[in-house]
Design a protein around this motif. Structure first.
Motif, mmCIF file in Angstrom:
data_model
loop_
_atom_site.group_PDB
_atom_site.id
_atom_site.type_symbol
_atom_site.label_atom_id
_atom_site.label_comp_id
_atom_site.label_asym_id
_atom_site.label_seq_id
_atom_site.Cartn_x
_atom_site.Cartn_y
_atom_site.Cartn_z
ATOM 1 N N UNK A 23 4.759 -7.681 -11.226
ATOM 2 C CA UNK A 23 4.669 -7.253 -9.707
ATOM 3 C C UNK A 23 3.978 -8.423 -8.992
ATOM 4 N N UNK A 24 2.742 -8.998 -9.759
ATOM 5 C CA UNK A 24 2.104 -10.153 -9.161
ATOM 6 C C UNK A 24 2.914 -11.510 -9.067
ATOM 7 N N UNK A 25 3.537 -11.447 -10.254
ATOM 8 C CA UNK A 25 4.323 -12.939 -10.471
ATOM 9 C C UNK A 25 5.678 -12.605 -9.460
ATOM 10 N N UNK A 26 6.116 -11.695 -9.305
ATOM 11 C CA UNK A 26 7.482 -11.521 -8.408
ATOM 12 C C UNK A 26 6.954 -11.836 -6.829
ATOM 13 N N UNK A 27 5.795 -11.087 -6.673
ATOM 14 C CA UNK A 27 5.316 -11.460 -5.032
ATOM 15 C C UNK A 27 4.914 -12.937 -4.981
ATOM 16 N N UNK A 28 4.160 -13.677 -6.001
ATOM 17 C CA UNK A 28 4.168 -14.848 -5.945
ATOM 18 C C UNK A 28 5.312 -15.797 -5.607
ATOM 19 N N UNK A 29 6.381 -15.362 -6.363
ATOM 20 C CA UNK A 29 7.819 -16.175 -6.228
ATOM 21 C C UNK A 29 8.274 -15.924 -5.020
ATOM 22 N N UNK A 30 8.353 -14.479 -4.433
ATOM 23 C CA UNK A 30 8.526 -14.204 -3.020
ATOM 24 C C UNK A 30 8.176 -15.325 -1.937
ATOM 25 N N UNK A 31 6.699 -15.358 -2.021
ATOM 26 C CA UNK A 31 6.008 -16.079 -1.127
ATOM 27 C C UNK A 31 6.434 -17.430 -1.202
ATOM 28 N N UNK A 32 6.891 -18.067 -2.341
ATOM 29 C CA UNK A 32 7.290 -19.342 -2.465
ATOM 30 C C UNK A 32 8.517 -19.618 -1.759
ATOM 31 N N UNK A 33 9.297 -18.596 -2.067
ATOM 32 C CA UNK A 33 10.876 -18.574 -1.497
ATOM 33 C C UNK A 33 10.761 -18.563 -0.080
ATOM 34 N N UNK A 34 9.903 -17.573 0.514
ATOM 35 C CA UNK A 34 9.870 -17.522 1.909
ATOM 36 C C UNK A 34 9.049 -19.028 2.591
ATOM 37 N N UNK A 35 8.534 -19.254 1.974
ATOM 38 C CA UNK A 35 7.735 -20.660 2.355
ATOM 39 C C UNK A 35 8.776 -21.793 2.552
ATOM 40 N N UNK A 63 11.032 -1.744 -10.196
ATOM 41 C CA UNK A 63 11.597 -2.295 -8.900
ATOM 42 C C UNK A 63 11.235 -3.827 -8.792
ATOM 43 N N UNK A 64 9.786 -4.230 -9.566
ATOM 44 C CA UNK A 64 9.429 -5.647 -9.421
ATOM 45 C C UNK A 64 10.432 -6.563 -10.247
ATOM 46 N N UNK A 65 11.130 -5.960 -11.621
ATOM 47 C CA UNK A 65 12.142 -6.897 -12.105
ATOM 48 C C UNK A 65 13.217 -6.845 -11.325
ATOM 49 N N UNK A 66 13.639 -5.926 -10.702
ATOM 50 C CA UNK A 66 14.885 -5.837 -9.925
ATOM 51 C C UNK A 66 14.773 -6.819 -8.805
ATOM 52 N N UNK A 67 13.519 -6.852 -8.042
ATOM 53 C CA UNK A 67 13.322 -7.970 -7.055
ATOM 54 C C UNK A 67 13.159 -9.121 -7.689
ATOM 55 N N UNK A 68 13.032 -9.495 -8.776
ATOM 56 C CA UNK A 68 13.059 -10.669 -9.429
ATOM 57 C C UNK A 68 14.251 -11.152 -9.756
ATOM 58 N N UNK A 69 15.334 -10.219 -10.110
ATOM 59 C CA UNK A 69 16.702 -10.511 -10.102
ATOM 60 C C UNK A 69 17.395 -10.654 -9.015
ATOM 61 N N UNK A 70 16.976 -10.177 -7.697
ATOM 62 C CA UNK A 70 17.710 -10.287 -6.647
ATOM 63 C C UNK A 70 17.075 -11.800 -6.167
ATOM 64 N N UNK A 71 15.767 -12.339 -6.454
ATOM 65 C CA UNK A 71 15.575 -13.559 -5.994
ATOM 66 C C UNK A 71 16.405 -14.673 -6.899
ATOM 67 N N UNK A 117 14.678 -8.206 -1.645
ATOM 68 C CA UNK A 117 13.481 -8.409 -2.560
ATOM 69 C C UNK A 117 12.349 -8.199 -1.906
ATOM 70 N N UNK A 118 12.145 -8.831 -0.618
ATOM 71 C CA UNK A 118 11.054 -8.511 0.344
ATOM 72 C C UNK A 118 10.818 -6.980 0.819
ATOM 73 N N UNK A 119 11.717 -6.336 0.959
ATOM 74 C CA UNK A 119 11.611 -4.996 0.887
ATOM 75 C C UNK A 119 10.988 -4.342 0.051
ATOM 76 N N UNK A 120 11.305 -4.741 -1.205
ATOM 77 C CA UNK A 120 10.729 -3.810 -2.528
ATOM 78 C C UNK A 120 9.267 -4.434 -2.520
ATOM 79 N N UNK A 121 9.031 -5.796 -2.691
ATOM 80 C CA UNK A 121 7.806 -6.251 -2.835
ATOM 81 C C UNK A 121 6.710 -6.097 -1.976
ATOM 82 N N UNK A 122 7.193 -5.766 -0.694
ATOM 83 C CA UNK A 122 6.100 -5.803 0.543
ATOM 84 C C UNK A 122 5.726 -4.341 0.514
ATOM 85 N N UNK A 123 6.421 -3.617 -0.301
ATOM 86 C CA UNK A 123 5.890 -2.042 -0.130
ATOM 87 C C UNK A 123 5.198 -1.610 -1.602
#
Length: 215
Positions: free
Chosen positions: A189-201, A44-52, A68-74
């Motif tokens: 997972x950690x890398x994907x969540x960091x990227x999600x945080x940046x995109x949300x910001x 799922x973390x690779x899928x979230x990265x691809x969604x981003x 992507x957030x739904x995946x990584x926030x879970x």
């Protein structure tokens, strides 16, 4: 059952005049494509990265970032990860044993095209009974509904792309490409969540904003 649901989601109409088994309702061509689709279901973390990645190409598609957030926030990246080994052509798992029960029960058929020295293409035929079982599983077995939804998402994300194209996309991530042959591909997972945080910001409304997304 995961593979049956994936084949059901990925199956395309057969070519006109193509010789196919009786009761065929769709076909998935090439083992490489099936393997690469399966990788994104299993990681799922690779899928979230691809969604981003897709979101950054089309920022107006905010639903991609939400997915992507739904995946990584879970807890999905840990609970749903089913590791795959990396071999010459990327993520790999021998499919014959996993598909054998589906063949025995008349849910799918598979064949292969032989070259002079090796198999050049694997073809997987989804039979009518297989589609019926896949659809009933999605409706009647709550534990499998996640797989039904996820396989459809993965297939929709890469609609029209062949196995070689998917392989190239997955190799763009160094964590994937640098995994030694014969070892399990590790999580990001950690890398994907960091990227999600940046995109949300980057899309957050600044103080005093209008309440609309920043462009």
């Amino acid at each position: 059952m995961r593979l049956l649901l994936l084949i059901n989601a990925a199956a395309q109409p057969t070519d006109e005049g193509e010789a196919v088994p009786d009761s065929t309702v769709g076909v998935v061509r090439t083992q490489v494509r099936l393997q690469k689709l399966d990788f994104w279901v299993r990681y799922p973390d690779y899928l979230a990265f691809e969604l981003m990645n897709e979101y950054e190409k089309a920022p107006e598609e905010t639903g991609l970032l939400q997915l992507a957030g739904d995946i990584l926030d879970s807890e999905e990246p840990d609970l749903r990860r089913f590791p795959m080994l990396r071999y010459k052509f990327g993520a790999f798992e021998e499919l014959d044993d996993a598909l054998a029960p589906l063949v025995e029960r008349g849910l799918i058929r598979k064949t292969q095209i032989l070259g002079q020295k090796r198999v050049v293409e694997h073809i997987y035929f989804l039979l009518e009974r297989g589609r019926q079982v896949a659809e009933s599983l999605a409706q009647e077995a709550p534990v499998l509904r996640w797989y039904a939804t996820r396989t459809r998402l993965v297939v929709a994300l890469v609609d029209g792309l062949g196995g070689t194209q998917l392989k190239k996309r997955q190799y763009l991530l160094r964590d994937y490409a640098d995994t030694p042959w014969g070892q399990h591909i590790g999580p990001i997972t950690a890398r994907a969540r960091a990227r999600l945080h940046e995109l949300r910001a980057a899309t957050a409304v600044p103080a005093g904003g209008t309440g609309q997304e920043a462009s």
